[in-house]
Design a protein around this motif. Structure first.
Motif, short mmCIF file in Angstrom:
data_model
loop_
_atom_site.label_atom_id
_atom_site.label_comp_id
_atom_site.label_asym_id
_atom_site.label_seq_id
_atom_site.Cartn_x
_atom_site.Cartn_y
_atom_site.Cartn_z
N UNK A 178 0.86 -1.18 0.00
CA UNK A 178 0.00 0.00 0.00
C UNK A 178 0.90 1.23 0.00
N UNK A 179 0.86 1.98 -1.06
CA UNK A 179 1.78 3.10 -1.19
C UNK A 179 1.44 4.26 -0.27
N UNK A 180 0.15 4.48 -0.03
CA UNK A 180 -0.26 5.56 0.85
C UNK A 180 -1.01 4.97 2.05
N UNK A 181 -0.37 5.04 3.21
CA UNK A 181 -0.98 4.50 4.43
C UNK A 181 -1.91 5.57 5.00
N UNK A 182 -3.18 5.48 4.66
CA UNK A 182 -4.16 6.46 5.13
C UNK A 182 -5.37 5.73 5.70
N UNK A 183 -5.23 5.17 6.88
CA UNK A 183 -6.37 4.43 7.46
C UNK A 183 -7.51 5.37 7.81
N UNK A 184 -8.75 4.90 7.63
CA UNK A 184 -9.89 5.69 8.07
C UNK A 184 -9.99 5.67 9.59
N UNK A 185 -10.91 6.46 10.13
CA UNK A 185 -11.13 6.41 11.57
C UNK A 185 -11.76 5.06 11.92
N UNK A 186 -11.08 4.31 12.77
CA UNK A 186 -11.52 2.96 13.10
C UNK A 186 -11.67 2.83 14.62
N UNK A 187 -12.80 3.24 15.16
CA UNK A 187 -12.98 3.18 16.61
C UNK A 187 -12.92 1.75 17.13
#
Length: 406
Positions: free
Chosen positions: A1-10
């Protein structure tokens, strides 16, 4: 994954105050759930089936570095017996044990596979309720061992999963309600027609077959122990739960195998179907109700298996819930790879444990509660591949075969 941009994961975490002390034995803490003899027999029987081979234990150093943990080992069950999920070693094994018990005498796997008892087995009917993978395993077991299968599914099971089960010759019955309603419908019809329920959940007077299912799952853990490096110690296991048979089998196996050195078991559930999480907080089996409409359909269960719970209540270090977005993100992480990690196809229910690990690492409070640091060495059970390829492609943006080809 070139861009590590996780969503908000409560991530919601409950650390278990009833965790058994390290020195306490499994027999003392949870009697009659799983045992060494049951695991040994299941391993011997299943390894004699045609097509048996261990599934791989894949290392994810790139993801481990990104999450700030020491190591991640991912048991990839996507290729198990061509069924795409770990449940191939559970439901089918319970079908085998039922037929052996029904026929009596010394009935071997080889004789059943060769059809030597087909005149008797074809009049035996097994049935089960399923979110997908367990029903496929029971249907496959019925097909190869020579009996009839009737499979109950609920309204949340996709057409793709229904067709995959039906392909093994099972009669399909869809219930217009949730998973727990399909369990009740299956049990009622079995009682009326003299069929045998092959379930991975237990109730009063029904425990032996779910124990066979859990012992079958132990094959997977025996492989893991062989695949770990010499002297390697696992600190955590993040594992998804439906009714609880899988995490109970994993926890029980590791307790018997490693005793006081056993790792911390973290049970992960969808926030929309969190019966173990709620049971842990209440200190007793506590059902959750409603549609249970999680994307992780294989985990959409509102009631714990009482037998499995009796072990998990003592064996689990923590319980946690994650949103559906966490499963989708975990699927994409596996499909794209991070820092040179190999690409893996993981289904939406099969990545539940990984979703929990990712969400837990991204939330500082959860990270501290779960004792995740640079020394943590984590085992993930990737319990299914793309058992619904159409849905997989919709969620990940690529077909399973495209991911594997890359």
């Amino acid at each position: 994954m070139t861009n590590w941009k996780p969503p908000h994961l409560p991530a919601h975490v409950f650390v278990n105050p009833r965790l058994a002390p390290a020195e306490e034995s499994l027999a003392a803490a949870a009697t009659g759930v799983v045992d060494e003899a049951g695991f040994a027999r299941a391993a011997a029987e299943i390894k004699a089936w045609p097509g048996y081979q261990p599934t791989p234990l894949r290392r994810l150093p790139g993801l481990a570095h990104q999450l700030g943990v020491g190591g991640i080992a991912y048991k990839d069950e996507g290729g198990r017996f061509g069924l795409g999920a770990f449940k191939a070693v559970g439901g089918a094994y319970a079908v085998l044990r039922h037929l052996q018990d029904k026929l009596g005498g010394d009935v071997s796997v080889a004789d059943l596979l060769a059809g030597k008892h087909r005149a008797r087995t074809r009049d035996i009917t097994v049935c089960t309720a399923t979110d997908g993978n367990h029903g496929k395993s029971v249907a496959w077991g019925a097909q190869i061992f020579g009996c009839r299968a009737v499979i109950y599914i609920h309204q949340g099971v996709s057409v793709g999963r229904e067709q995959a089960i039906a392909a093994f010759g099972a009669e399909m019955r869809r219930i217009p309600d949730n998973y727990d309603a399909s369990v009740r419908a299956c049990a009622a019809d079995a009682a009326k027609n003299g069929w045998q329920v092959i379930s991975d959940t237990t109730w009063d007077g029904y425990q032996e077959i779910p124990r066979h299912v859990m012992h079958g799952y132990g094959v997977m853990m025996g492989e893991v122990m062989d695949q770990l490096a010499p002297a390697e110690q696992i600190s955590h296991v993040f594992i998804q739960a439906g009714v609880g048979g899988l995490p109970a089998a994993v926890a029980g196996y590791l307790w018997l195998e490693l005793d006081a050195l056993r790792p911390k078991i973290v049970v992960v559930e969808p926030e929309k179907a969190a019966c173990h999480f709620e049971s842990a907080k209440a200190g007793r089996p506590t059902p959750v109700t409603g549609k249970l409409d999680t994307l992780m359909a294989g985990l959409a269960c509102g009631e714990v298996s009482p037998l499995a719970w009796s072990l998990l209540d003592k064996a689990s270090f923590a319980f946690m819930t994650v949103p559906d977005d966490a499963a989708v993100f975990a699927m994409k992480v596996l499909a794209e790879g991070i820092g040179g990690d190999g690409r893996i196809v993981g289904g939406e229910a099969g990545v539940g444990g990984l979703a929990g690990l990712i969400a837990g690492c991204l939330d500082e409070r959860a990270r501290q509660a779960l004792l995740l640091d640079a020394h943590a060495n984590i085992l993930i059970i990737g319990s299914e591949g793309a058992t619904d390829p159409v849905l997989y492609a919709e969620l990940v943006g690529r077909k399973p075969e495209e991911v594997l080809a890359a």
